[in-house]
Design a protein around this motif. Structure first.
Motif, PDB file in Angstrom:
ATOM      1  N   MET A 112       0.846  -1.190   0.000  1.00  0.00           N
ATOM      2  CA  MET A 112       0.000   0.000   0.000  1.00  0.00           C
ATOM      3  C   MET A 112       0.884   1.243   0.000  1.00  0.00           C
ATOM      4  N   ALA A 114       0.355   4.293   0.568  1.00  0.00           N
ATOM      5  CA  ALA A 114       0.158   5.214   1.685  1.00  0.00           C
ATOM      6  C   ALA A 114       0.936   4.759   2.918  1.00  0.00           C
ATOM      7  N   ASP A 163      -0.824  10.110  -2.506  1.00  0.00           N
ATOM      8  CA  ASP A 163      -1.298   8.745  -2.727  1.00  0.00           C
ATOM      9  C   ASP A 163      -2.787   8.663  -3.036  1.00  0.00           C
ATOM     10  N   PHE A 164      -3.489   9.803  -3.002  1.00  0.00           N
ATOM     11  CA  PHE A 164      -4.928   9.776  -3.237  1.00  0.00           C
ATOM     12  C   PHE A 164      -5.353  10.937  -4.127  1.00  0.00           C
ATOM     13  N   THR A 220      -7.493   5.854  -4.895  1.00  0.00           N
ATOM     14  CA  THR A 220      -6.085   5.516  -5.093  1.00  0.00           C
ATOM     15  C   THR A 220      -5.731   5.630  -6.571  1.00  0.00           C
ATOM     16  N   ALA A 226     -11.130   4.541  -1.478  1.00  0.00           N
ATOM     17  CA  ALA A 226     -10.671   4.233  -0.129  1.00  0.00           C
ATOM     18  C   ALA A 226     -11.620   4.745   0.942  1.00  0.00           C
ATOM     19  N   PHE A 250      -7.821   0.979   4.861  1.00  0.00           N
ATOM     20  CA  PHE A 250      -7.230   2.310   4.772  1.00  0.00           C
ATOM     21  C   PHE A 250      -7.402   3.113   6.067  1.00  0.00           C
TER      22      PHE A 250
END
Length: 314
Positions: A112, A114, A163-164, A220, A226, A250
């Motif tokens: 992941m 994040a 990351d988003f 993502t 998420a 998340f």
């Protein structure tokens, strides 16, 4: 270096970002030994300056030590601070695995982005602390404010922003929205509390989209949703954040905080006079997120059993 007539005093170079990065890189390189050449203000490999070091020991300074044990303890500290329950438990299992711990740890956090970004940020801060201590030890003139404990969450949020992506187009994520809605409601389905029916009815209404309602998704790079926030706004009134859910894998990363920031920004741009955040049950601790700003309590629901009230009157 000491001459027959004069003593040369060396100073540490300025600790800027580029030099900090170079030191961290060398500390992590377990296969080579590095020294700081105080005369040229550069980092050099020990093998290339052995003769010069013997001739002038004061000119060269060993870099801060960073052993495999330091790396392991840093991983332990990171896992203890990680609020995401899924990856926290997986990483704890890795730390108890024995052989191949570092490789396994790296593979898990890499799953992941994040979590991986949080890990790199945490590790760099730990290594920076070691470097600051080293500077203070060898340079009496060096004064540097230690990394503050406060503000850590804000720095984590900055790291997560890459990351988003954020979208308000509910038509693009109808199935994911429905999944988040059911997951958000399911948080209270298994509670045996007497107020369960009241609570679930209220939450189901909050997830119902009508006129003036907006949804903000955190997505993502792989287009996986998420989490999201449902909020309502009417011209000239406060924006009302009614419903929210972060997918289990998340949670604990600060993603709700990111969504909350975005909603506040967007509602302000639209002319909102303020924001009302509705909290239920297990989400009431989110109120602590607002401790740095001025808030006013406008509603609070409490529950007590009839028997407790009747007993108090006896």
């Amino acid at each position: 270096m000491i001459d027959n007539e004069q003593t040369i005093y060396y100073n540490l170079p300025p600790l800027n970002d580029e030099f900090m990065f170079q030191i961290i890189f060398c500390m992590e390189d377990q296969g080579n030994e590095y020294l700081l050449d105080l005369e040229k203000q550069i980092i050099v490999e020990h093998v290339f300056v052995q003769e010069r070091e013997q001739a002038d020991e004061q000119r060269f300074l060993s870099l801060p030590e960073w052993l495999p044990s330091d790396g392991y303890h840093t991983m332990e500290k990171f896992v203890a601070t990680l609020r995401n329950p899924v990856f926290r438990e997986r990483l704890r299992e890795v730390l108890q695995a024995g052989r191949g711990v570092f490789r396994q740890f790296k593979n898990v956090v890499h799953e992941m982005p994040a979590v991986e970004r949080l890990w790199f940020h945490f590790k760099d801060r730990e290594m920076q602390k070691r470097i600051y201590e080293w500077y203070e030890l060898y340079d009496a003139a060096f004064t540097f404010s230690r990394l503050p404990g406060e503000g850590m969450e804000d720095e984590n949020l900055d790291a997560l922003k890459e990351d988003f992506e954020f979208s308000d187009k509910i038509a693009e994520y109808p199935e994911q929205f429905e999944q988040l809605k059911q997951e958000g409601i399911a948080l209270y389905q298994n509670t045996g509390a007497p107020y369960r029916t009241y609570l679930i009815d209220d939450i189901e209404k909050a997830w119902t989209i009508g006129e003036g309602d907006h949804v903000l998704f955190a997505v993502t790079p792989e287009h996986e949703v998420a989490g999201c926030i449902v909020w309502h706004y009417e011209m000239g009134s406060p924006a009302v954040i009614r419903a929210y859910c972060i997918r289990k894998s998340f949670r604990g990363l600060g993603l709700f905080h990111l969504l909350f920031d975005r909603v506040c920004d967007r509602s302000h741009t639209m002319g909102s006079t303020g924001v009302i955040l509705e909290l239920w049950n297990d989400f009431i601790p989110l109120e602590a997120m607002l401790k740095e700003i001025s808030v006013k309590s406008i509603k609070k629901s409490v529950f007590f059993e009839n028997s407790s009230w009747l007993d108090s009157k006896l």
